[in-house]
Write an enzyme that holds these catalytic residues in place. Structure first.
Site: not given
Ligand code: CAA
Length: 402
Positions: A14, A97, A119, A140, A143, A152, A190
């Site tokens: 992150m 923190k 988070s 916030h 990922n 957020e 979350n």
């Molecule tokens: N780092 C940087 N860029 C990334 C990446 C990463 N880890 N993963 C994917 N990308 C980029 C790709 O390079 C691509 O970029 P371009 O559009 O410029 O080509 C773009 O994101 C789309 O990636 P992909 O085509 O490979 O894959 P996708 O369309 O399947 O998208 C995803 C991947 C964005 C992760 C999608 O699956 C998604 O939105 N998933 C849900 C994620 C989610 O819910 N996140 C929140 C989690 S909860 C949280 O984070 C809170 C907490 O406090 C725990």
């Protein structure tokens, strides 16, 4: 206040992602961690994100180097005397923190903002240990930070309106969508995401369907990735901590699925260490099936699978959050689309509920409640709306007007 220079503390996934987002907007950033090894790893992560853009032809190698020149690594306070904002993205420990911000207050300028990427820890509690709670705020990211549009913005009890405005403007300058959220356990996203993810894990441990079947069903519904794959991306260790904080605040409806704890104890922390709900490395760390069998042998009853079982808890928690005033209906929907990729064509969980029909959502929750337990107990506001004829699109009024 204009932000000219930032510092990010914690060079994990992150922290490095946030540093990349900041440099991408053209601002210099210090990426600090405890060891040089951790800093180097973080810098390599930032470079890898940019390299991905170069490989896709979206950036030149020269531009990559220009962006990398904006990020400097540090293991101490050097360079902190002129930072305008510190964003901490260290491990989820309140005392750590608090201590971090206490120490940094002494070396950062008077007007510096202290933002936490926590988070789920309370911002007011982090701020309580500092000299200037008005400058402490939750910021916030989601990922993967470079991709997910949402930030957020979570004020604590003492955060000033000026600090809130500064973070909203700063987030927009990073090309993110800031949504102001009332401080509560899990904040907004979350809080809504975890009941959905957790139900997928419960369905798995109860033998309702396989991990692949569960994920495929939710992808079919339009989610960008399946819930168990998302658990692996977020990290099982992180998820267990978030789940425990939610359970502490919301009680039994937020009890963590046993399989999460089993995976955590089996050192299956998800994508980052090669195994979670799925295996990502050649070297095996036990197997998921034996953990499921262990839970079932100890009494988990066999239940049935449906996509509704997984998505309804998210909708219900959205209604509970709305009724508590955590955010407006519009902001709840925007946050879930921008923070988790909730399908745009469904418009967010509350628009989706309006589309399905609130009477249908209510009766589905009541039926799940009967079959699977009280964690599906419908939000009082949902019942009130149905009784008042607010049935969603079909009646012209629901969470939104039609
Ligand atoms: N780092 C940087 N860029 C990334 C990446 C990463 N880890 N993963 C994917 N990308 C980029 C790709 O390079 C691509 O970029 P371009 O559009 O410029 O080509 C773009 O994101 C789309 O990636 P992909 O085509 O490979 O894959 P996708 O369309 O399947 O998208 C995803 C991947 C964005 C992760 C999608 O699956 C998604 O939105 N998933 C849900 C994620 C989610 O819910 N996140 C929140 C989690 S909860 C949280 O984070 C809170 C907490 O406090 C725990």
């Amino acid at each position: 206040m204009y932000i000219y220079k930032a510092a990010v503390i914690g060079a994990g996934t992150m922290g490095a992602g946030i540093a990349q987002v900041i440099t991408y907007s053209g601002l210099p950033v210090i990426l600090r961690d405890v060891t040089q090894e951790a800093v180097d790893k973080g810098l390599a992560t930032v470079r890898k994100i940019y390299q991905g853009r170069v490989d896709k032809g979206k950036m030149t190698a020269t531009e990559l180097e220009q962006k990398m020149a904006l990020v400097s690594g540090a293991t101490d306070d050097t360079g902190f005397s002129d930072v305008d904002i510190v964003i901490e993205a260290i491990y989820e420990d309140l005392e750590a923190k608090q201590k971090l911000f206490q120490t940094l207050e002494k070396v950062c300028p008077e007007g510096c903002i202290f933002a936490s990427n926590t988070s789920s820890l309370p911002i007011s509690a982090i701020a309580s240990a500092t000299q200037k709670p008005e400058k402490v705020i939750g910021m916030h990211f989601f990922n993967p930070a470079p991709v997910m549009k949402l930030v957020e913005v979570v004020p604590g009890l003492g955060t000033s309106e000026e600090t809130i405005d500064d973070i909203v403007l700063f987030s927009e300058s990073l090309r993110k969508i800031p949504i102001r959220v009332q401080e509560c356990a899990g904040f907004l996203v979350n809080r809504l995401l975890m009941p959905y993810l957790n139900e997928a894990a419960i369905a798995l441990q109860e033998g309702a369907a396989s991990a692949k079947e569960i994920d495929a069903a939710l992808v079919k519904l339009g989610m960008p990735m399946g819930p168990l794959t998302l658990f692996d991306m977020v990290g099982i260790d992180v998820s267990v901590k978030v789940a425990d904080i939610l359970h502490d605040a919301y009680g039994t409806r937020a009890t963590a699925a046993r399989i999460l704890r089993e995976l955590d104890q089996a050192d299956r922390h998800g994508l980052k260490n090669g195994a979670g709900f799925y295996d990502y490395a050649d070297e095996k760390k036990g197997d998921l099936e034996s953990l499921i069998q262990k839970i079932q042998a100890e009494g988990a009853k066999k239940t049935e699978f449906s996509s509704n079982r997984i998505i309804m808890p998210m909708i219900n928690e959205a209604v509970i959050s709305l009724q508590e005033g955590v955010a407006s209906a519009k902001d709840i929907d925007i946050a879930m689309m921008a923070g988790t990729g909730f399908p745009q064509d469904k418009g967010g969980p509350l628009h989706y509920a309006d589309q399905i029909g609130l009477d249908v959502v209510l009766s589905e929750l009541e039926s799940l409640c009967e079959k699977l337990g009280d964690r599906f107990w419908p939000a009082p506001m949902l019942k009130r709306m149905v009784q008042g004829g607010y049935l969603g699109k079909k009646s012209g009024k629901g969470f939104f007007q039609y």
